[in-house]
Motif scaffolding. Structure first.
Motif, PDB file in Angstrom:
ATOM      1  N   ILE A 220      10.512 -65.802 -22.840  1.00  0.00           N
ATOM      2  CA  ILE A 220       9.336 -66.409 -23.105  1.00  0.00           C
ATOM      3  C   ILE A 220       9.726 -67.677 -23.752  1.00  0.00           C
ATOM      4  O   ILE A 220       8.925 -68.699 -23.370  1.00  0.00           O
ATOM      5  N   PHE A 221      10.325 -67.797 -24.935  1.00  0.00           N
ATOM      6  CA  PHE A 221      10.297 -68.974 -25.797  1.00  0.00           C
ATOM      7  C   PHE A 221      11.234 -69.727 -25.038  1.00  0.00           C
ATOM      8  O   PHE A 221      11.010 -71.114 -25.064  1.00  0.00           O
ATOM      9  N   GLN A 222      12.478 -69.497 -24.267  1.00  0.00           N
ATOM     10  CA  GLN A 222      13.074 -70.406 -23.626  1.00  0.00           C
ATOM     11  C   GLN A 222      12.344 -71.085 -22.527  1.00  0.00           C
ATOM     12  O   GLN A 222      12.281 -72.232 -22.291  1.00  0.00           O
ATOM     13  N   SER A 223      11.496 -70.455 -21.894  1.00  0.00           N
ATOM     14  CA  SER A 223      10.859 -70.736 -20.813  1.00  0.00           C
ATOM     15  C   SER A 223       9.381 -71.942 -21.306  1.00  0.00           C
ATOM     16  O   SER A 223       9.383 -72.887 -20.672  1.00  0.00           O
ATOM     17  N   ARG A 224       9.247 -71.749 -22.337  1.00  0.00           N
ATOM     18  CA  ARG A 224       8.110 -72.544 -22.991  1.00  0.00           C
ATOM     19  C   ARG A 224       8.853 -73.865 -23.317  1.00  0.00           C
ATOM     20  O   ARG A 224       8.369 -74.854 -23.251  1.00  0.00           O
ATOM     21  N   ASN A 225      10.128 -73.943 -23.840  1.00  0.00           N
ATOM     22  CA  ASN A 225      10.854 -74.888 -24.197  1.00  0.00           C
ATOM     23  C   ASN A 225      11.047 -75.725 -23.051  1.00  0.00           C
ATOM     24  O   ASN A 225      11.315 -77.127 -23.044  1.00  0.00           O
ATOM     25  N   GLU A 226      11.348 -75.302 -22.036  1.00  0.00           N
ATOM     26  CA  GLU A 226      11.647 -75.732 -20.887  1.00  0.00           C
ATOM     27  C   GLU A 226      10.669 -76.328 -19.834  1.00  0.00           C
ATOM     28  O   GLU A 226      10.635 -76.797 -18.796  1.00  0.00           O
ATOM     29  N   LEU A 227       9.282 -76.012 -20.366  1.00  0.00           N
ATOM     30  CA  LEU A 227       8.157 -76.457 -19.730  1.00  0.00           C
ATOM     31  C   LEU A 227       7.977 -75.665 -18.445  1.00  0.00           C
ATOM     32  O   LEU A 227       7.047 -76.299 -17.632  1.00  0.00           O
ATOM     33  N   PHE A 228       8.375 -74.272 -18.313  1.00  0.00           N
ATOM     34  CA  PHE A 228       8.090 -73.558 -17.226  1.00  0.00           C
ATOM     35  C   PHE A 228       6.968 -72.590 -17.485  1.00  0.00           C
ATOM     36  O   PHE A 228       7.157 -71.270 -17.935  1.00  0.00           O
ATOM     37  N   THR A 229       5.887 -72.962 -17.426  1.00  0.00           N
ATOM     38  CA  THR A 229       4.536 -72.300 -18.013  1.00  0.00           C
ATOM     39  C   THR A 229       4.410 -71.166 -17.248  1.00  0.00           C
ATOM     40  O   THR A 229       3.873 -69.833 -17.777  1.00  0.00           O
ATOM     41  N   ASP A 230       4.665 -71.216 -15.954  1.00  0.00           N
ATOM     42  CA  ASP A 230       4.723 -69.975 -15.003  1.00  0.00           C
ATOM     43  C   ASP A 230       5.622 -68.862 -15.359  1.00  0.00           C
ATOM     44  O   ASP A 230       4.897 -67.779 -15.360  1.00  0.00           O
ATOM     45  N   LYS A 231       6.727 -69.263 -15.831  1.00  0.00           N
ATOM     46  CA  LYS A 231       7.720 -68.252 -16.311  1.00  0.00           C
ATOM     47  C   LYS A 231       7.126 -67.690 -17.796  1.00  0.00           C
ATOM     48  O   LYS A 231       7.291 -66.275 -17.875  1.00  0.00           O
ATOM     49  N   VAL A 232       6.632 -68.548 -18.444  1.00  0.00           N
ATOM     50  CA  VAL A 232       6.056 -67.950 -19.730  1.00  0.00           C
ATOM     51  C   VAL A 232       4.971 -66.796 -19.289  1.00  0.00           C
ATOM     52  O   VAL A 232       4.882 -65.923 -20.081  1.00  0.00           O
ATOM     53  N   PHE A 233       4.201 -67.036 -18.476  1.00  0.00           N
ATOM     54  CA  PHE A 233       2.975 -66.065 -18.129  1.00  0.00           C
ATOM     55  C   PHE A 233       3.924 -65.012 -17.351  1.00  0.00           C
ATOM     56  O   PHE A 233       3.319 -63.694 -17.450  1.00  0.00           O
ATOM     57  N   ALA A 234       4.788 -65.080 -16.598  1.00  0.00           N
ATOM     58  CA  ALA A 234       5.478 -64.094 -16.087  1.00  0.00           C
ATOM     59  C   ALA A 234       6.135 -63.162 -16.955  1.00  0.00           C
ATOM     60  O   ALA A 234       6.008 -61.890 -16.899  1.00  0.00           O
ATOM     61  N   GLY A 235       6.573 -63.733 -17.964  1.00  0.00           N
ATOM     62  CA  GLY A 235       7.227 -62.995 -19.088  1.00  0.00           C
ATOM     63  C   GLY A 235       6.173 -62.223 -19.852  1.00  0.00           C
ATOM     64  O   GLY A 235       6.190 -61.119 -20.040  1.00  0.00           O
TER      65      GLY A 235
END
Length: 266
Positions: A220-235
């Motif tokens: 979740i943290f890594q996806s947020r840093n890479e601006l993949f918000t959909d992956k953040v929500f997936a996590g």
């Protein structure tokens, strides 16, 4: 001769259908808000999140992060349960033990486990030991308090009945005290599991990977840093789904096979 009254028809339990309908309603509202904001970076829609979740599962990427988190969680939870039962034994063994555990619980139970993370990092470094320390703290106190309350609430009539049947020592504990205190013990296990799960995700968000292997919080943290918000929500969806699975598959099964079957809970 008076005709017999037909038995009342009982509607089937449709709890699963109601829960499914609630999830669908939440998804519809979520998708509507996403279209209203019209900013995927701020709020991706439910469909976009589902696609990201499916892609992560299909590629195996998400499974890898989940397996790391669950592996650490099982170890920390097991250590916390073992420690809690040891403290519970001290609490019910006598007046001195009860006062000692009551004092320790009053001191450490209000202390958030994540607040111990700086000390854990200082003592154990960026490794599994730090996570295990905060997980044990998050489990041991709620379970100790609930189990102790359960043992203390066992009626004296049950204890006397056990003695009348010749039970004593370990047999009294296994056949009388533990079954009678089981509702409180299961409640403590559920609270401890929930505390441990959210503490683990929070700890992984703070210092990321463990020994080069990242958990779900790190994903979740890594996806947020890479601006993949959909992956953040997936996590986040994975965190919620695992919580629901453990609640329904593990704890509700235990309750159904024990305390509900014994008539101790509706």
């Amino acid at each position: 001769m008076q005709a017999s009254t037909p038995a009342a028809y009982t509607l089937p339990d449709l709890a699963w259908l109601r829960k499914l309908g609630l999830l669908i309603a939440i998804s519809v509202v979520w998708e509507g808000l996403a279209h209203w904001f019209d900013n995927d970076l701020l709020l991706p829609g439910a469909i976009q999140t589902a696609k990201a979740f499916g892609a992560g599962v299909a590629s195996g990427e998400l499974w890898g992060y989940i397996s790391v988190s669950l592996g650490v969680l099982v170890q920390g939870f097991s250590l916390g349960v073992a420690g809690a039962f040891l403290l519970t034994w001290l609490a019910v063994s006598g007046k001195v033990g009860r006062e000692l555990i009551d004092t320790l619980a009053s001191m450490f139970n209000p202390l958030p486990a994540i607040a111990l993370l700086p000390l854990a990092l200082l003592w154990f470094g960026l490794g599994k030991g730090s996570l295990l320390m905060v997980l044990v703290h998050s489990v041991i106190w709620p379970l100790t308090l609930n189990a102790t309350a359960g043992f203390r609430s066992v009626p004296d009539t049950l204890r006397m009945a056990g003695r009348n049947y010749g039970l004593g020592g370990l047999r009294m504990v296994l056949q009388i005290l533990i079954p009678a205190a089981l509702p409180s013990i299961l409640s403590g296990l559920k609270i401890g599991w929930a505390f441990a799960w959210r503490t683990l995700i929070a700890a992984e968000l703070v210092f990321g990977s463990t020994s080069g292997q990242g958990g779900l919080g790190w994903y979740i943290f890594q996806s947020r840093n890479e601006l993949f918000t959909d992956k953040v929500f997936a996590g986040l969806a994975a965190v919620i789904l695992i919580g629901l699975a453990v609640e329904h598959i593990v704890f509700q099964t235990l309750e159904r096979l024990t305390i509900r079957r014994w008539g101790m809970q509706r």
